[in-house]
Design a protein around this motif. Structure first.
Motif, mmCIF file in Angstrom:
data_model
loop_
_atom_site.group_PDB
_atom_site.id
_atom_site.type_symbol
_atom_site.label_atom_id
_atom_site.label_comp_id
_atom_site.label_asym_id
_atom_site.label_seq_id
_atom_site.Cartn_x
_atom_site.Cartn_y
_atom_site.Cartn_z
ATOM 1 N N SER B 56 -20.497 14.435 0.205
ATOM 2 C CA SER B 56 -19.350 15.240 0.634
ATOM 3 C C SER B 56 -18.316 14.360 1.331
ATOM 4 N N LEU B 57 -18.811 13.500 2.203
ATOM 5 C CA LEU B 57 -17.897 12.628 2.942
ATOM 6 C C LEU B 57 -17.168 11.683 1.989
ATOM 7 N N GLY B 58 -17.894 11.128 1.045
ATOM 8 C CA GLY B 58 -17.287 10.222 0.077
ATOM 9 C C GLY B 58 -16.212 10.921 -0.738
ATOM 10 N N ALA B 59 -16.517 12.141 -1.181
ATOM 11 C CA ALA B 59 -15.542 12.891 -1.977
ATOM 12 C C ALA B 59 -14.304 13.208 -1.148
ATOM 13 N N ALA B 60 -14.514 13.622 0.119
ATOM 14 C CA ALA B 60 -13.379 13.940 0.992
ATOM 15 C C ALA B 60 -12.515 12.700 1.227
ATOM 16 N N ALA B 61 -13.156 11.564 1.427
ATOM 17 C CA ALA B 61 -12.415 10.324 1.673
ATOM 18 C C ALA B 61 -11.565 9.941 0.468
ATOM 19 N N VAL B 62 -12.119 10.109 -0.708
ATOM 20 C CA VAL B 62 -11.377 9.784 -1.927
ATOM 21 C C VAL B 62 -10.150 10.685 -2.066
ATOM 22 N N ILE B 63 -10.340 11.975 -1.774
ATOM 23 C CA ILE B 63 -9.226 12.931 -1.891
ATOM 24 C C ILE B 63 -8.122 12.584 -0.893
ATOM 25 N N VAL B 64 -8.523 12.324 0.357
ATOM 26 C CA VAL B 64 -7.539 12.001 1.397
ATOM 27 C C VAL B 64 -6.768 10.741 1.022
ATOM 28 N N LEU B 65 -7.481 9.756 0.518
ATOM 29 C CA LEU B 65 -6.838 8.493 0.134
ATOM 30 C C LEU B 65 -5.834 8.721 -1.001
ATOM 31 N N ALA B 66 -6.246 9.510 -1.979
ATOM 32 C CA ALA B 66 -5.359 9.784 -3.120
ATOM 33 C C ALA B 66 -4.095 10.508 -2.660
ATOM 34 N N VAL B 67 -4.265 11.489 -1.787
ATOM 35 C CA VAL B 67 -3.102 12.242 -1.284
ATOM 36 C C VAL B 67 -2.185 11.321 -0.489
ATOM 37 N N ALA B 68 -2.786 10.473 0.362
ATOM 38 C CA ALA B 68 -1.987 9.566 1.197
ATOM 39 C C ALA B 68 -1.191 8.588 0.344
ATOM 40 N N VAL B 69 -1.807 8.038 -0.675
ATOM 41 C CA VAL B 69 -1.118 7.079 -1.544
ATOM 42 C C VAL B 69 0.020 7.765 -2.296
ATOM 43 N N THR B 70 -0.259 8.962 -2.797
ATOM 44 C CA THR B 70 0.782 9.706 -3.516
ATOM 45 C C THR B 70 1.966 10.005 -2.604
ATOM 46 N N TYR B 71 1.662 10.453 -1.377
ATOM 47 C CA TYR B 71 2.711 10.781 -0.417
ATOM 48 C C TYR B 71 3.542 9.546 -0.092
ATOM 49 N N GLN B 72 2.828 8.423 0.117
ATOM 50 C CA GLN B 72 3.514 7.172 0.458
ATOM 51 C C GLN B 72 4.449 6.732 -0.671
ATOM 52 N N MET B 73 3.983 6.885 -1.905
ATOM 53 C CA MET B 73 4.803 6.492 -3.053
ATOM 54 C C MET B 73 6.043 7.373 -3.164
ATOM 55 N N GLN B 74 5.869 8.650 -2.836
ATOM 56 C CA GLN B 74 7.021 9.559 -2.907
ATOM 57 C C GLN B 74 8.031 9.243 -1.814
ATOM 58 N N GLN B 75 7.523 8.816 -0.638
ATOM 59 C CA GLN B 75 8.404 8.525 0.479
ATOM 60 C C GLN B 75 9.200 7.249 0.271
ATOM 61 N N GLU B 76 8.661 6.332 -0.488
ATOM 62 C CA GLU B 76 9.312 5.045 -0.694
ATOM 63 C C GLU B 76 10.432 5.185 -1.709
ATOM 64 N N GLN B 77 11.651 5.470 -1.229
ATOM 65 C CA GLN B 77 12.820 5.566 -2.090
ATOM 66 C C GLN B 77 13.631 4.298 -1.859
ATOM 67 N N PRO B 78 13.465 3.282 -2.675
ATOM 68 C CA PRO B 78 14.162 2.011 -2.421
ATOM 69 C C PRO B 78 15.679 2.200 -2.396
ATOM 70 N N ASP B 79 16.329 1.595 -1.400
ATOM 71 C CA ASP B 79 17.781 1.661 -1.293
ATOM 72 C C ASP B 79 18.383 0.761 -2.362
ATOM 73 N N PRO B 80 19.102 1.360 -3.294
ATOM 74 C CA PRO B 80 19.641 0.536 -4.383
ATOM 75 C C PRO B 80 20.585 -0.536 -3.890
ATOM 76 N N PHE B 81 21.216 -0.337 -2.717
ATOM 77 C CA PHE B 81 22.191 -1.316 -2.219
ATOM 78 C C PHE B 81 21.529 -2.465 -1.492
ATOM 79 N N ALA B 82 20.250 -2.296 -1.190
ATOM 80 C CA ALA B 82 19.529 -3.382 -0.540
ATOM 81 C C ALA B 82 19.044 -4.399 -1.543
ATOM 82 N N THR B 83 19.200 -4.150 -2.831
ATOM 83 C CA THR B 83 18.712 -5.071 -3.833
ATOM 84 C C THR B 83 19.773 -6.050 -4.276
ATOM 85 N N GLY B 84 20.835 -6.161 -3.498
ATOM 86 C CA GLY B 84 21.852 -7.150 -3.817
ATOM 87 C C GLY B 84 22.974 -6.591 -4.661
#
Lengths: 178, 199
Positions: B56-84
């Motif tokens: 149960s703990l292993g399954a919960a950890a996997v779910i939390v990790l997947a949600v966190a990674v997905t959330y982090q990827m959604q939050q990362e909106q690269p600023d197009p003007f910072a790329t030169g």
């Protein structure tokens, strides 16, 4: 159900009859256990491997086809598990510490002699090359013929016969020396 | 081979004992067989004791990790003007593509967020984006998707000074002055050559 052949029981179990498995298990449990126990030094490992063999039987029920005797099929599974075990942990057989004295009480002197002969026999069995020991155990414990031993161990009949003959000769020599 | 058994060998072998599997092992195997017959898809060995909560703990950890990674990827909106990409590149798509092929170099506008882009974002949030702003935003988003991991370009002081000199040569003194001001702000202790300060 008790009169049914092993193959019929296995087919019945394949079709969902758990009682058929229990009958089948009762028929083979002791012999298979001794075969495994005398092929492996550690009792704990032997119990684990024994259980694993039966689990494989249960898992394979859906694909079971009675193309050979059930006994041959069962000991083929055991052989493969044994090979895996030997590869992982080396090999050994009967521990002399686990040899039980013969039944009855023939007196201290004869008791000691009998124990000495038995110890010698156990040592001879232990020092047999693994293939010869396996052939002997399959023949003596499981009642397999040379052809069935060949099928179970993935060798040819002549090789199985040869292994069995060598094993018997060495064990007989150990017994005769007494 | 009718029967190669030797009676003496067989007798000695029998004397080694009639060991049998322990009752607990029998029960375990028969139970597994019953379970398999009743529930063909159930696991043969069910997790028990302290191992049960590990699953149960292993399954919960996997779910939390997947949600966190997905959330982090959604939050990362690269600023197009910072790329030169400069303000000019944003204003002109063709120019922007040309600049992309050149080595990345930060513009003076890289630090100051372009007005048009800001307006576009603001108007986008309000749901009434002008077509031009929407087009720029789409292009910026496409660029950021195409190069999601590109690090912001950092212009060296020397390169910045060279650009000021170039601007002065082109007669763009006002722009050169702005860039120089930004340079002084960014590199306060840097010695500035005379030809950079004056045309």
């Amino acid at each position: 159900m008790a009169e049914a052949s092993d193959e019929q029981l296995m087919l019945a179990y394949r079709d969902g009859d758990a009682g058929a498995f229990e009958t089948l298990y009762a028929r083979h449990r002791a012999r298979l256990f001794r075969f495994v126990l005398r092929s492996i030094k550690s009792r704990a490992s032997a119990e684990e491997l024994y259980q694993d063999v039966w689990m494989r039987v249960i898992e394979a029920r859906a694909t079971y086809k009675p193309s050979a005797r059930f006994t041959t099929w069962l000991y083929t599974i055991a052989h493969h598990r044994m090979v895996d075990h030997w590869r992982r942990a080396g090999l050994s057989v009967v521990s002399l510490d686990t040899v039980d004295p013969p039944a009855g009480d023939p007196g201290p002197q004869r008791h000691a002699e009998a124990r000495e002969v038995l110890t010698r026999f156990a040592a001879a069995l232990e020092t047999l090359p693994p293939a010869q020991r396996e052939a002997f155990l399959l023949h003596e414990e499981a009642g397999l013929t040379a052809a069935e031993i060949a099928a179970a161990t993935g060798s040819n009949e002549e090789a199985a016969k040869s292994r069995l003959r060598y094993a018997l000769a060495k064990l007989k020599s150990a017994v005769d020396d007494g | 081979m009718a029967d190669e058994r030797d009676p003496k060998v067989s007798r000695r072998y029998r004397e080694l004992g009639n060991e049998e599997p322990p009752p607990g092992l029998d029960e375990s195997i028969v139970s597994a067989a019953r379970r398999a017959a009743e529930h063909p898809h159930a696991p043969l060995v069910t997790p028990s004791g302290r191992h049960r909560w590990y699953f149960s703990l292993g399954a919960a950890a996997v779910i939390v990790l997947a949600v966190a990674v997905t959330y982090q990827m959604q939050q990362e909106q690269p600023d197009p003007f910072a790329t030169g990409v400069s303000r000019e590149a944003v204003k002109s798509p063709a120019n922007g593509r040309a600049r992309e092929s050149a080595p990345p170099a930060a513009d003076s506008s890289a630090t100051a967020r372009p007005e048009a882009a800001t307006q576009a974002e603001t108007s986008g949030r309000q749901g009434a984006a002008a077509p031009e702003a929407r087009m720029r935003r789409d292009e910026a988003a496409a660029r950021s998707l195409a190069k999601p991991m590109q690090a912001p370009a950092v212009e060296t002081p020397q390169r910045m000074l060279e650009r000021i000199v170039e601007l002065r040569k082109q007669g763009k003194h006002e722009e050169a002055g702005q860039l120089l001001a930004e340079f002084k702000q960014r590199y306060p202790g840097y010695r500035i050559p005379e030809n950079v300060v004056r045309p």
